[in-house]
Enzyme design. Structure first.
Site, mmCIF file in Angstrom:
data_model
loop_
_atom_site.group_PDB
_atom_site.id
_atom_site.type_symbol
_atom_site.label_atom_id
_atom_site.label_comp_id
_atom_site.label_asym_id
_atom_site.label_seq_id
_atom_site.Cartn_x
_atom_site.Cartn_y
_atom_site.Cartn_z
ATOM 1 N N ARG A 47 -0.664 -1.755 -7.292
ATOM 2 C CA ARG A 47 -0.851 -2.691 -6.498
ATOM 3 C C ARG A 47 -2.262 -3.671 -6.330
ATOM 4 O O ARG A 47 -2.121 -5.395 -6.588
ATOM 5 C CB ARG A 47 -2.020 -2.089 -4.807
ATOM 6 C CG ARG A 47 -2.274 -3.418 -3.675
ATOM 7 C CD ARG A 47 -2.302 -2.488 -2.166
ATOM 8 N NE ARG A 47 -3.224 -3.326 -0.967
ATOM 9 C CZ ARG A 47 -2.734 -4.742 -1.122
ATOM 10 N NH1 ARG A 47 -0.963 -4.552 -0.721
ATOM 11 N NH2 ARG A 47 -3.223 -4.883 0.110
ATOM 12 N N ARG B 242 1.183 -0.944 0.125
ATOM 13 C CA ARG B 242 -0.053 0.081 0.349
ATOM 14 C C ARG B 242 0.712 1.500 -0.099
ATOM 15 O O ARG B 242 2.942 1.444 0.321
ATOM 16 C CB ARG B 242 -0.884 0.252 1.149
ATOM 17 C CG ARG B 242 -1.403 -1.167 1.252
ATOM 18 C CD ARG B 242 -2.591 -1.254 2.864
ATOM 19 N NE ARG B 242 -3.501 -1.754 2.902
ATOM 20 C CZ ARG B 242 -2.859 -3.645 3.153
ATOM 21 N NH1 ARG B 242 -2.403 -4.081 3.830
ATOM 22 N NH2 ARG B 242 -3.909 -4.419 3.459
ATOM 23 N N LYS C 289 -1.768 -2.741 7.947
ATOM 24 C CA LYS C 289 -2.623 -2.125 8.978
ATOM 25 C C LYS C 289 -2.680 -2.972 10.381
ATOM 26 O O LYS C 289 -1.994 -4.297 10.508
ATOM 27 C CB LYS C 289 -3.535 -2.592 7.955
ATOM 28 C CG LYS C 289 -3.813 -1.529 7.308
ATOM 29 C CD LYS C 289 -5.459 -1.789 6.378
ATOM 30 C CE LYS C 289 -5.498 -1.060 5.514
ATOM 31 N NZ LYS C 289 -7.635 -1.182 4.723
ATOM 32 N N HIS D 208 -2.866 2.946 -5.647
ATOM 33 C CA HIS D 208 -3.359 1.471 -5.432
ATOM 34 C C HIS D 208 -4.005 0.247 -6.397
ATOM 35 O O HIS D 208 -3.932 -0.751 -6.524
ATOM 36 C CB HIS D 208 -4.495 1.887 -5.014
ATOM 37 C CG HIS D 208 -5.008 1.052 -3.866
ATOM 38 N ND1 HIS D 208 -4.001 0.921 -3.102
ATOM 39 C CD2 HIS D 208 -5.630 -0.473 -3.436
ATOM 40 C CE1 HIS D 208 -4.687 -0.033 -1.855
ATOM 41 N NE2 HIS D 208 -5.638 -0.760 -2.474
ATOM 42 N N HIS E 27 -3.624 -9.284 3.545
ATOM 43 C CA HIS E 27 -5.078 -9.671 3.960
ATOM 44 C C HIS E 27 -5.502 -9.736 4.667
ATOM 45 O O HIS E 27 -5.685 -11.184 4.822
ATOM 46 C CB HIS E 27 -6.507 -9.667 2.265
ATOM 47 C CG HIS E 27 -5.520 -8.856 0.903
ATOM 48 N ND1 HIS E 27 -5.907 -9.164 -0.075
ATOM 49 C CD2 HIS E 27 -5.757 -7.379 1.134
ATOM 50 C CE1 HIS E 27 -6.279 -7.882 -0.939
ATOM 51 N NE2 HIS E 27 -5.843 -6.842 -0.066
ATOM 52 N N TYR F 239 -10.080 -9.578 -7.071
ATOM 53 C CA TYR F 239 -8.713 -10.377 -7.841
ATOM 54 C C TYR F 239 -9.308 -11.210 -8.844
ATOM 55 O O TYR F 239 -9.054 -11.218 -9.982
ATOM 56 C CB TYR F 239 -7.788 -10.632 -7.196
ATOM 57 C CG TYR F 239 -7.266 -9.459 -6.917
ATOM 58 C CD1 TYR F 239 -6.812 -7.878 -7.510
ATOM 59 C CD2 TYR F 239 -6.854 -8.638 -5.376
ATOM 60 C CE1 TYR F 239 -6.520 -6.620 -6.555
ATOM 61 C CE2 TYR F 239 -6.490 -7.600 -5.011
ATOM 62 C CZ TYR F 239 -6.831 -6.415 -5.182
ATOM 63 O OH TYR F 239 -6.352 -5.200 -4.754
#
Length: 298
Positions: A247, A149, A173, A244, A270, A279
């Site tokens: 990514r 990210r 994150k 993004h 994730h 995806y």
């Protein structure tokens, strides 16, 4: 009305200490809750404990009337629902009035991505004869090589790189860490940038961050987005770009070439595989387009 700000303060501390949320996420929660507190004032609701399911539905109706996007409304309601869930855990309220509020169904929008040929044009357009150009090439290479990210990219320190093994330590994150490998193109671009471009850009600055701006200070996420906007202008591509998309391209290209979903999930950082499964829709679209374009009886 009771001092809801004290309850908000406790909730924010919970998000910081227990959930390890980023400051940007915490600021978003705080904004949504303060907006809801204003609604309570308008409706003369004296206490958090007196918020009912009907009040929650009225608030949802108000958001629709203000013509917020469905995704925005979902985020706002989810923030308030999480707040009441926390208050129930702390025995501050008896029920969660937002628990049964139906969130608007979101349209499934597939992520934008670059085809491999488009990315090649972007790579070729970067002028590596200047320190800033060497930095931009390294930025583009590392984001495409790892799928990180923008915020993760801005936070890279020199110590996070193992140039010998071509592995990057990514702080994602919730302060979750993961190791992501990168290839020879990214390794070469990073090596050239560190040895030449970064030293010239740094000047008299002294800090551990990998990517720096023209003043030698750490490059921000906003700065990275600006650089990508400039890249598109220089490339002559008639396409809107945001980092993004790189990514998204990373994940799509891996799956198109046979990578398994679990591996891509781990590389992207994730927490849920459902996020990664988005995806697979892109790869199916790609397969369908290829089939229709090349099969003689399509």
């Amino acid at each position: 009305m009771e001092n809801v700000n004290l309850l908000l303060k406790e909730f924010i501390e919970y998000l910081q200490l227990e959930k390890n949320y980023s400051q940007l996420t915490i600021d978003s929660y705080e904004h949504e809750l303060k907006t809801f507190f204003m609604f309570m004032d308008e409706q003369a609701i004296p206490s958090i404990n007196e918020v009912t399911h009907q009040d929650a539905r009225l608030y949802l109706t108000k958001l629709f009337e203000q013509r917020f996007a469905k995704k925005t409304i979902s985020r706002k309601i989810s923030s308030i629902r999480s707040f009441f869930k926390f208050l129930m855990r702390e025995s501050k309220v008896d029920t969660n009035p937002f628990a049964q509020v139906s969130l608007p169904k979101l349209e499934k929008k597939l992520p934008d991505f670059f085809y491999e040929e488009e990315l090649e044009v972007l790579f070729q357009s970067v002028d590596c004869s200047t320190p800033a150009g060497q930095r931009d090439k390294a930025l583009l290479e590392i984001i495409y090589a790892t799928g990180i990210r923008v915020s993760e990219c801005a936070g890279i320190k020199l110590s996070d790189l193992d140039q010998h093994l071509s592995i990057l330590l990514v702080k994602g994150k919730g302060n979750k860490e993961r190791y992501v490998p990168y290839g020879k193109f990214a390794n070469q671009a990073i090596h050239e940038y560190i040895e030449y471009g970064r030293k010239k850009l740094m000047g008299k600055q002294n800090h551990p961050y990998l990517f720096v701006n023209q003043k030698g200070t750490p490059l921000t996420a906003r700065g990275i987005r600006y650089i990508f906007d400039e890249m598109i202008k220089q490339s002559g591509m008639n396409k809107h770009i945001h980092p993004h998309m790189i990514r998204h391209s990373f994940a799509t290209h891996l799956l198109n070439r046979g990578a398994d979903l679990r591996t891509v999930q781990e590389l992207l950082g994730h927490s849920s595989i459902s996020s990664t499964q988005t995806y697979t829709h892109l790869t199916k679209e790609h397969l369908k387009k290829t089939y229709l374009a090349h099969h003689p009886r399509a």
